[in-house]
Design a protein around this motif. Structure first.
Motif, PDB file in Angstrom:
ATOM      1  N   ILE A 175     -12.105   4.087 -11.333  1.00 31.36           N
ATOM      2  CA  ILE A 175     -11.266   4.890 -12.571  1.00 31.36           C
ATOM      3  C   ILE A 175     -11.730   4.761 -13.789  1.00 31.36           C
ATOM      4  N   ILE A 176     -11.892   3.472 -14.332  1.00 26.64           N
ATOM      5  CA  ILE A 176     -12.280   3.306 -15.578  1.00 26.64           C
ATOM      6  C   ILE A 176     -13.598   3.520 -15.840  1.00 26.64           C
ATOM      7  N   GLU A 321      -5.187  13.720  -3.895  1.00 32.92           N
ATOM      8  CA  GLU A 321      -4.043  12.826  -3.600  1.00 32.92           C
ATOM      9  C   GLU A 321      -4.553  11.299  -4.218  1.00 32.92           C
ATOM     10  N   ARG A 322      -5.677  10.864  -3.774  1.00 34.38           N
ATOM     11  CA  ARG A 322      -6.423   9.789  -4.139  1.00 34.38           C
ATOM     12  C   ARG A 322      -6.455   9.641  -5.885  1.00 34.38           C
ATOM     13  N   GLN A 323      -6.774  10.830  -6.334  1.00 34.81           N
ATOM     14  CA  GLN A 323      -6.863  10.659  -7.928  1.00 34.81           C
ATOM     15  C   GLN A 323      -5.525  10.718  -8.652  1.00 34.81           C
ATOM     16  N   GLU A 324      -4.451  11.315  -8.228  1.00 27.54           N
ATOM     17  CA  GLU A 324      -3.075  11.070  -8.662  1.00 27.54           C
ATOM     18  C   GLU A 324      -2.559   9.801  -8.253  1.00 27.54           C
ATOM     19  N   SER A 325      -2.693   9.335  -7.113  1.00 33.71           N
ATOM     20  CA  SER A 325      -2.119   7.975  -6.847  1.00 33.71           C
ATOM     21  C   SER A 325      -2.569   6.954  -7.715  1.00 33.71           C
ATOM     22  N   MET A 326      -3.957   7.024  -7.877  1.00 34.27           N
ATOM     23  CA  MET A 326      -4.451   5.963  -8.813  1.00 34.27           C
ATOM     24  C   MET A 326      -3.864   5.819 -10.105  1.00 34.27           C
ATOM     25  N   ILE A 327      -4.078   7.127 -10.742  1.00 29.75           N
ATOM     26  CA  ILE A 327      -3.595   7.156 -12.205  1.00 29.75           C
ATOM     27  C   ILE A 327      -2.201   6.740 -12.321  1.00 29.75           C
ATOM     28  N   THR A 328      -1.420   7.308 -11.476  1.00 30.45           N
ATOM     29  CA  THR A 328      -0.032   6.867 -11.301  1.00 30.45           C
ATOM     30  C   THR A 328       0.209   5.354 -11.298  1.00 30.45           C
ATOM     31  N   HIS A 329      -0.552   4.683 -10.380  1.00 27.32           N
ATOM     32  CA  HIS A 329      -0.446   3.254  -9.978  1.00 27.32           C
ATOM     33  C   HIS A 329      -0.667   2.371 -11.234  1.00 27.32           C
ATOM     34  N   PRO A 359     -16.055  11.336 -10.576  1.00 25.32           N
ATOM     35  CA  PRO A 359     -15.516  11.764  -9.454  1.00 25.32           C
ATOM     36  C   PRO A 359     -15.027  10.410  -8.646  1.00 25.32           C
ATOM     37  N   ASN A 360     -13.666  10.644  -7.732  1.00 28.82           N
ATOM     38  CA  ASN A 360     -13.397   9.264  -7.243  1.00 28.82           C
ATOM     39  C   ASN A 360     -14.398   9.640  -5.862  1.00 28.82           C
ATOM     40  N   TYR A 435      -5.842  -0.030  -4.699  1.00 28.95           N
ATOM     41  CA  TYR A 435      -4.697  -1.001  -4.695  1.00 28.95           C
ATOM     42  C   TYR A 435      -4.033  -1.262  -3.263  1.00 28.95           C
ATOM     43  N   GLU A 436      -4.469  -0.248  -2.351  1.00 28.59           N
ATOM     44  CA  GLU A 436      -3.922  -0.582  -0.795  1.00 28.59           C
ATOM     45  C   GLU A 436      -4.792  -1.189   0.035  1.00 28.59           C
ATOM     46  N   ALA A 437      -4.427  -2.496   0.479  1.00 32.76           N
ATOM     47  CA  ALA A 437      -5.164  -2.981   1.346  1.00 32.76           C
ATOM     48  C   ALA A 437      -5.381  -2.459   2.495  1.00 32.76           C
ATOM     49  N   LEU A 438      -6.706  -2.621   3.108  1.00 32.17           N
ATOM     50  CA  LEU A 438      -6.952  -2.122   4.443  1.00 32.17           C
ATOM     51  C   LEU A 438      -6.803  -3.031   5.611  1.00 32.17           C
TER      52      LEU A 438
END
Length: 841
Positions: A175-176, A321-329, A359-360, A435-438
């Protein structure tokens, strides 16, 4: 794209550490930026005195902040971020130098006392460790203040040790992307007001040495009530001291409203900016374009094309979905950063704009998937073309058809490419936000698909290369393609191991790519480029091979990779038309290559390693000198490097020649001295020493031959001696003698080089030796004081030399040769006339 609002956020980075400043009293305003500096300084740091802490009492810095300070969508907006005990403060754009509102008298006194102690003059600071970070990340704001560093990458900032937790490592990587170190947003203007930062304000009685002796504070323009004394002096309590003045509605007050806030319905401008400029918009457009192709009734699609579009849409939806979820988190859960690697929130926010430039991971998969499908289509088209050629013109029954072999390889490539696409799609479905553990099973499956992707891609490209080889085995580019196929094969084999090495895979992959580049260059007639790329590919292949050993030598690996680096630099220089520089860099690569090979021997020679190391160093210096425009110095350094290289090669022989080693050593010494003389501006000295070094170099090479020529050895020996004598005479100030001796040495050198040719011309050799003799006679005449005679003899020698050079040309000009001989004869006659006349009395 850069967002203006983040510039304001970055200004907080100035407040995270104290800069040197003047302690002189200044009457003025406490600005938003000043107050942010005060609030962000950790309590007990900054050199506060005991009197300061006594006044502060039970208060914490966070108690000096009023929430209304953040509600000012105008001239002074000071935002608080984070959570209790871990707050951070920053002003929005356009408000850093404006006065802060809603500030009490106690707030003002605390600020002033702090400013007089904490902002005392200090020596300029360089980059230092951030005590809040248990990593190698440094405090970038200090770098900004004193160096104005431009965009430092995360990995550069963290160095080799990455002790951050898995989440923070992943979130920063994806992200950063880039930690700001000045320039990206605010440049080196962030601390342009460093000497203006102390802004204490009193009516009277200011003491420069410590703090105000008068407790009456005021702002000269507006800000807090005049005449309010410290509550402790009036028996009041600290908690009753907060009496903010609401000047926000003052009609005379200037208003600065950031654009982002004007267009926003939220009080969280950072969130608004990110959401208004998210990469997900671009992903959505891609999805829409694919969907349009899929739904267009006028464009018939094959089943495989439909499958391709569906896969791409599914993967891009996952990327969105990944992009938006990471920003939100990250925006809503700043406290989720692990304590062991906590970053200041403002640094995270001020660098988050990079999400619009990177890109993610799933988006990257989608991009690669597009290329996968294109490659698949190319393989299928090539196979169909080969089959059409066979159908149109079948080969004789008794002769193997290479086109069939090519089709067989292409079919293998198609199969592996389809496996690759399936593995890539599966990977996209398994990837989760960082941020989600596998769970263990998913993690294992994801790892399997990762290595499968590498394996299938390598197999497909291997067979594609072999398909080209099968068509024309006589093509000059074929050896390079075979080597590329061998590298791809090693990639696939490594990927199938229980514990594959990513580094080994990377080196084999790079090797294959370089070999393919060499094949392409060779096909285009770019022979030097092909050579450099081939060399680079070969050394990386060997580096990977060494790394696969049970006990690899890291030193050998380093030398192979250094060699590859220099070969690649040589190719780049050649592409830029810098041919000499390319040669020097290629020579450096060759020295490192031989270094590694020598070190791999059961009993390596320390002397050879020493000489190869010196050779590599000198060739590298030659390339650097060439880049600086120091052409002669570069040539001399390269010659010295070549002499050391030959020294090392001779030392490696079962029975090295002491005489050759002696002459190569002398050659290296003289060339190095020539480079030093050139650096000192002694051009003639440098020339003579270099010429002598070249004669010793050729002398050693001739002596290495199975049947060396004694005549040639004698001529090179004489040449070396004359060039050294020339330098001796130059050092005495006898410049003309030095010139004549140097010319004689050059003529003997040319005669020896002609004699080394397989079909030498004896006439040319005679003319060169005649030239040498005339130059020697000129030097003798000069020694006797017969200057005119010496000049004529030198001219005659030069004419013979030029005649021999003309005769060496593929199509010599015979008239020119006759004219030169005529000139030589005339000068010899005039020289004879200069002899003293003997008389008999």
């Amino acid at each position: 794209m850069k967002f203006p609002l983040f510039i304001a956020a970055l200004s907080m980075m100035a407040s995270l550490n104290v800069l040197a400043a003047s302690t002189l009293a200044r009457e003025g305003m406490i600005t938003t930026d000043d107050y942010a500096t005060f609030l962000n300084t950790p309590e007990g740091e900054g050199g506060e005195t005991s009197s300061f802490l006594e006044i502060e009492g039970a208060m914490h810095r966070q108690d000096c902040y009023e929430e209304k300070m953040a509600e000012e969508a105008g001239a002074s907006c000071l935002m608080r971020m984070g959570e209790p005990g871990n707050y951070f403060y920053a002003c929005t754009e356009g408000t850093s130098s404006t006065p802060l509102h809603f500030i009490s008298t106690l707030d003002a006194e605390l600020y002033c006392r702090w400013s007089n102690t904490a902002l005392a003059p200090a020596a300029p600071q360089s980059s230092e460790r951030d005590p809040l970070l248990k990593t190698n990340i440094t405090t970038f704001h200090i770098q900004i203040a004193h160096e104005g560093t431009q965009g430092t990458s995360l990995h550069q900032a963290m160095g080799e040790e990455k002790t951050v937790e898995p989440f923070i490592s992943e979130i920063l990587e994806e992200i950063i992307g880039v930690v700001l170190a000045g320039g990206v947003l605010g440049g080196n203007n962030l601390h342009a007001r460093a000497d203006e930062r102390v802004r204490t304000h009193t009516d009277q009685g200011f003491n420069n040495a410590s703090h105000p002796t008068n407790t009456t504070y005021r702002l000269t323009d507006f800000g807090w009530e005049e005449g309010k004394r410290h509550p402790k002096e009036n028996g009041g309590s600290i908690s009753n001291s907060f009496r903010p003045i609401d000047r926000f509605n003052n009609e005379n007050q200037p208003t600065f409203v950031p654009e982002a806030l004007l267009s926003s319905n939220t009080r969280d401008p950072f969130t608004e900016v990110i959401r208004n400029h998210s990469r997900s918009d671009g992903i959505t457009k891609k999805i829409a374009s694919y969907q349009q192709r899929l739904d267009a009734p006028a464009i018939p699609l094959r089943e495989e094309e439909r499958e391709m579009l569906k896969n791409l849409i599914n993967v891009l939806n996952a990327a969105k979905e990944r992009q938006e979820s990471m920003i939100t988190h990250l925006l809503t859960n700043p406290s989720s950063l692990p304590e062991s690697s906590k970053l200041r929130l403002v640094e995270t926010l001020s660098t988050m704009e990079k999400i619009n430039e990177r890109p993610n991971k799933i988006e990257l998969l989608a991009e690669k998937l597009e290329q996968d499908y294109k490659n698949l289509s190319d393989y299928q088209a090539s196979a169909q073309q080969r089959q059409s050629e066979i159908d149109a013109q079948p080969a004789p029954i008794d002769i193997p058809d290479p086109r069939l072999t090519s089709i067989e390889h292409l079919n293998h490539a198609i199969t592996h490419q389809q496996d690759l696409i399936n593995a890539r799609v599966t990977m996209a479905s398994l990837l989760r936000p960082p941020y989600e553990a596998l769970d263990e099973a998913t993690s294992k499956t994801l790892s399997t698909h990762k290595w499968n992707v590498i394996r299938y891609e390598a197999e497909a490209q291997r067979h594609e290369s072999l398909a080209k080889v099968a068509l024309d085995n006589s093509d000059f580019s074929v050896p390079y393609l075979r080597r590329a196929a061998a590298s791809f094969e090693q990639v696939a084999l490594e990927a199938q191991k229980p514990n594959p090495s990513q580094q080994v895979i990377d080196w084999f992959t790079q090797s294959a790519s370089l070999y393919k580049g060499a094949a392409k260059a060779k096909a285009e007639g770019l022979n030097d480029k092909a050579l450099y790329l081939n060399n680079a590919g070969g050394t990386l292949f060997l580096a990977a091979t060494e790394a696969q050993k049970p006990n690899p030598s890291q030193q050998v690996i380093n030398w192979f990779t250094q060699s590859a680096s220099f070969y690649q630099k040589a190719e780049k220089a050649e592409a830029e038309g810098l041919n000499d520089k390319a040669v020097y860099l290629n020579n450096a690569g060759g020295a490192f290559f031989e270094l590694a090979r020598e070190a791999l021997k059961p009993t390596p020679s320390p002397q050879s390693i020493k000489w190869y190391t010196e050779s590599a160093r000198l060739h590298q210096q030659a390339a650097e000198a060439k880049a600086e425009g120091l052409n002669d110095k570069a040539l001399y350094l390269n010659n010295a490097g070549s002499a050391f290289f030959e020294l090392a090669l001779e030392e490696q022989k079962p029975t090295p020649s002491p005489q050759s080693i002696k002459w190569y050593t002398e050659s290296a010494r003289l060339h190095q001295q020539a480079a030093e003389a050139k650096a000192e501006g002694l051009n003639d000295k440098a020339l003579y020493l270099n010429n002598a070094g070249s004669a010793f170099f050729e002398l050693a090479r001739e002596a290495q031959k199975p049947n060396p020529s004694q005549h040639i050895i004698d001529w090179f020996t004489e040449s070396a001696s004359l060039h050294q004598q020339a330098e001796v005479e130059r050092a005495k100030g006898l410049d003309r003698k030095a010139v004549y001796l140097n010319n004689a040495g050059s003529a003997f050198f040319a005669a020896a080089k002609e004699g080394q040719k397989e079909n030498f011309d004896q006439h040319i050799i005679n003319w060169f030796t005649k030239s040498a003799n005339l130059h020697q006679q000129a030097e003798e005449a000069e020694a006797e004081g017969l200057n005119d005679k010496a000049a004529h003899l030198n001219n005659a020698g030069e004419a013979h030399f030029l005649a021999a050079r003309e005769a060496q040309k593929p199509t010599p000009n015979q008239q020119r040769i006759q004219e030169l001989f005529s000139t030589a004869g005339e000068n010899e006659r005039q020289a004879a006339q200069q002899d003293p006349i003997c008389t008999i009395s």
